[in-house]
Design a protein around this motif. Structure first.
Motif, short mmCIF file in Angstrom:
data_model
loop_
_atom_site.label_atom_id
_atom_site.label_comp_id
_atom_site.label_asym_id
_atom_site.label_seq_id
_atom_site.Cartn_x
_atom_site.Cartn_y
_atom_site.Cartn_z
N GLY B 70 0.81 -1.21 0.00
CA GLY B 70 0.00 0.00 0.00
C GLY B 70 0.85 1.26 0.00
N LEU B 71 1.91 1.24 0.83
CA LEU B 71 2.78 2.43 0.93
C LEU B 71 3.39 2.75 -0.43
N ASN B 72 3.79 1.71 -1.14
CA ASN B 72 4.40 1.91 -2.45
C ASN B 72 3.48 2.69 -3.38
N ARG B 73 2.19 2.37 -3.31
CA ARG B 73 1.24 3.02 -4.20
C ARG B 73 1.02 4.48 -3.86
N SER B 74 1.15 4.83 -2.57
CA SER B 74 0.62 6.11 -2.13
C SER B 74 1.28 7.29 -2.82
N PHE B 75 2.56 7.19 -3.16
CA PHE B 75 3.17 8.31 -3.87
C PHE B 75 3.39 8.00 -5.35
N LEU B 76 3.50 6.71 -5.68
CA LEU B 76 3.67 6.37 -7.10
C LEU B 76 2.45 6.79 -7.89
N SER B 77 1.26 6.66 -7.26
CA SER B 77 0.04 7.02 -7.97
C SER B 77 0.03 8.52 -8.29
N GLU B 78 0.75 9.28 -7.47
CA GLU B 78 0.80 10.73 -7.72
C GLU B 78 1.76 11.09 -8.85
N GLN B 79 2.61 10.13 -9.22
CA GLN B 79 3.56 10.42 -10.31
C GLN B 79 2.86 10.41 -11.66
N ILE B 80 1.73 9.68 -11.75
CA ILE B 80 1.01 9.61 -13.02
C ILE B 80 0.47 11.00 -13.34
N ASN B 81 0.68 11.44 -14.57
CA ASN B 81 0.25 12.78 -15.01
C ASN B 81 0.84 13.89 -14.14
N GLU B 82 1.95 13.60 -13.47
CA GLU B 82 2.61 14.62 -12.64
C GLU B 82 1.65 15.20 -11.60
N ALA B 83 0.78 14.36 -11.08
CA ALA B 83 -0.21 14.85 -10.12
C ALA B 83 0.46 15.47 -8.90
N ILE B 84 1.65 14.97 -8.58
CA ILE B 84 2.36 15.49 -7.40
C ILE B 84 2.66 16.98 -7.56
N GLN B 85 2.92 17.41 -8.80
CA GLN B 85 3.17 18.84 -9.05
C GLN B 85 1.94 19.67 -8.66
N GLY B 86 0.79 19.13 -9.01
CA GLY B 86 -0.45 19.82 -8.65
C GLY B 86 -0.59 19.96 -7.15
N LEU B 87 -0.29 18.88 -6.45
CA LEU B 87 -0.38 18.92 -4.99
C LEU B 87 0.58 19.95 -4.43
N MET B 88 1.80 19.99 -5.02
CA MET B 88 2.81 20.90 -4.49
C MET B 88 2.45 22.35 -4.76
N LEU B 89 1.71 22.58 -5.85
CA LEU B 89 1.34 23.95 -6.18
C LEU B 89 0.22 24.48 -5.29
N ALA B 90 -0.48 23.56 -4.64
CA ALA B 90 -1.59 23.99 -3.79
C ALA B 90 -1.06 24.93 -2.70
N PRO B 91 -1.77 26.03 -2.45
CA PRO B 91 -1.26 27.03 -1.51
C PRO B 91 -1.47 26.61 -0.04
N VAL B 92 -0.97 25.43 0.31
CA VAL B 92 -1.04 24.99 1.71
C VAL B 92 0.34 24.52 2.12
N ASP B 93 0.53 24.41 3.41
CA ASP B 93 1.78 23.88 3.95
C ASP B 93 1.96 22.46 3.41
#
Lengths: 228, 226
Positions: B70-93
């Motif tokens: 499960g842990l493996n999936r939790s951030f790998l899934s965010e790599q698809i379509n660079e979703a992690i960039q979207g999360l990082m751009l969110a104006p929150v801590d």
């Protein structure tokens, strides 16, 4: 720079030869060990290697923090070099331990807290090296490794405490070596520790040179690529 | 603070929603946990008395292995379509991303454990005499330590070439204290001990939980730079 390295290399050579002499000619053979009392002599290098392992990993920890703070490549190179040397010396600890253990305890391995913690330590810093090898860009590699360098070192005391309590629950088959060291033995051990510390310094300087050469080579390659 | 919590909540909600549309991960984790137990019962004779002694260890091996999936999936899934960039751009801590992921992983792993634990006890025909409440507390405290550091290292591993292979290698040595504590406490509680009797271990695990929640929190900003 070059002068300093040569000087440290020379001191290392002298102290190491002295340590070897003391171990084999000066330190007495213990009388309270049943068979193969000479095996006890492994202790001098075993303990010294363990000390270098811990020292090297502490250097990794400090250099990792400094890297994250300053983003200066030199700290990353220092952490990487120290981690590699630390793993080598920890491997020496894990190899010399069983050789002595087989003679003294009649068992290659016991799940003694110190042994087990050393084994876990070895795994943590192997993981550190694997991280370095699997990150792509230089900046990312340095950053990820520094983060793990901190996590790994913080974990070590908790690992040690946990394993110590774990062993007090299970029956301890072998009492850890209660070998009293005579003054002559202590002197020998002390000189061995100094010899290994210089050896560590010398290896570190050599390893830093390699890193520097690599960096220079990468720069030259980049320049050539831009030209053609 | 309120804003931070709502950001954490949003991350958890997003992950849960995505997961419960497919149920891909949670079903895989569950099947995997069962398989570990079945393999173990082939490796050791499940009817032998000695197996009862190693059951707590086997259970935790199954939990840790399934949890790592499960842990493996939790951030790998965010790599698809660079979703992690979207999360990082969110104006929150950015720590909100970490805490959100920890909570999400905690929910998955706990669900798997809640289903798997009774089944293991039935499969091995184990007569459980201790207190369920103590058992739940011990399992939750231990799982939290595993998930807190696991989520962080999963984020670290997802930044590398060999992420799925890398995670177990870097995670297992670090979670040694939790594994020891979890197995010892589970063993004691299976044998009918009270929480007071396992207080030392509980303390070790709780200290671990706190340490490996605070340190990743401090370092998470460095991890998400790019």
């Amino acid at each position: 720079m070059r002068r300093r390295k040569q000087a440290i290399g020379l001191i290392t050579l002298v102290v190491t030869v002295l340590a070897v002499y003391l171990v084999f000619m000066y330190a007495p053979v213990p009388s309270n060990v049943r068979d193969l009392p000479e095996v006890q002599k492994i202790l001098y290098f075993h303990v010294s290697a363990a000390w270098i392992g811990f020292l090297a990993f502490f250097v990794v920890f400090v250099a990792s923090i400094l890297y994250l703070k300053s983003r200066d490549r030199k700290w990353d190179v220092l952490a990487a070099s120290s981690a590699e040397i630390g793993v080598v010396f920890t491997t020496i600890v894990l190899l010399t331990g069983p050789i002595w253990g087989k003679a003294a305890w009649n068992a290659w391995w016991t799940w003694d807290p110190r042994l087990t913690t050393t084994l876990v330590l070895w795994f943590i810093y192997l993981a550190y090296i694997v991280i370095r090898n699997s990150a792509e860009e230089d900046e990312k590699r340095a950053r990820l490794a520094a983060i793990f360098g901190i996590i790994g070192f913080v974990d070590v005391p908790i690992v040690f405490m946990a394993i110590r309590w774990w062993r007090t629950i299970h029956p301890v088959v072998f009492e850890a070596g209660q070998v009293g060291l005579t003054p002559k033995m202590l002197t020998t051990l002390f000189v061995s520790l100094i010899a290994f510390t210089f050896l560590y310094l010398y290896y570190l300087l050599l390893r830093l040179d390699i890193a520097k050469a690599k960096l220079e080579l990468a720069g030259i390659k980049e320049k050539l690529r831009a030209k053609f | 603070m309120k804003e931070f919590l709502s950001a954490v909540g949003a991350i958890v909600w997003k992950d849960l929603k995505a997961e419960f549309r497919t149920k891909e991960m949670i079903s895989s984790m569950l099947i995997f946990a069962f398989l570990v137990i079945v393999i173990f019962s082939f490796a050791f004779d499940p009817t032998a008395q000695s197996v009862k002694k190693i059951l707590p260890g086997v259970i935790w091996v199954a939990f840790i292995f399934a949890g790592t999936l499960g842990l493996n999936r939790s951030f790998l899934s965010e790599q698809i379509n660079e979703a992690i960039q979207g999360l990082m751009l969110a104006p929150v801590d950015r720590a909100a991303i970490y805490f959100g992921k920890v909570l999400g992983n905690m929910i998955y792993t706990s669900l798997v454990e809640a289903v798997a634990l009774p089944v293991f006890i039935i499969l091995f025909d184990f007569s459980f005499s201790g207190s369920w409440l103590s058992l739940i507390l011990v399992v939750v405290a231990s799982t939290f330590g595993f998930v807190a550091v696991g989520t962080f290292l999963a984020a670290l591993a997802s930044n590398t070439r060999t992420s799925e292979v890398l995670l177990p290698i870097i995670l297992f040595p670090v979670i040694v204290p939790v594994i020891i504590g979890a197995v010892e406490m589970t063993k004691a509680i299976f044998a009918g001990s009270s929480l007071g009797e396992v207080a030392t271990w509980l303390r070790v695990v709780l200290v671990y939980d706190v340490v490996f929640l605070v340190i990743p929190f401090l370092l998470f900003d460095f991890l998400l730079e790019a």
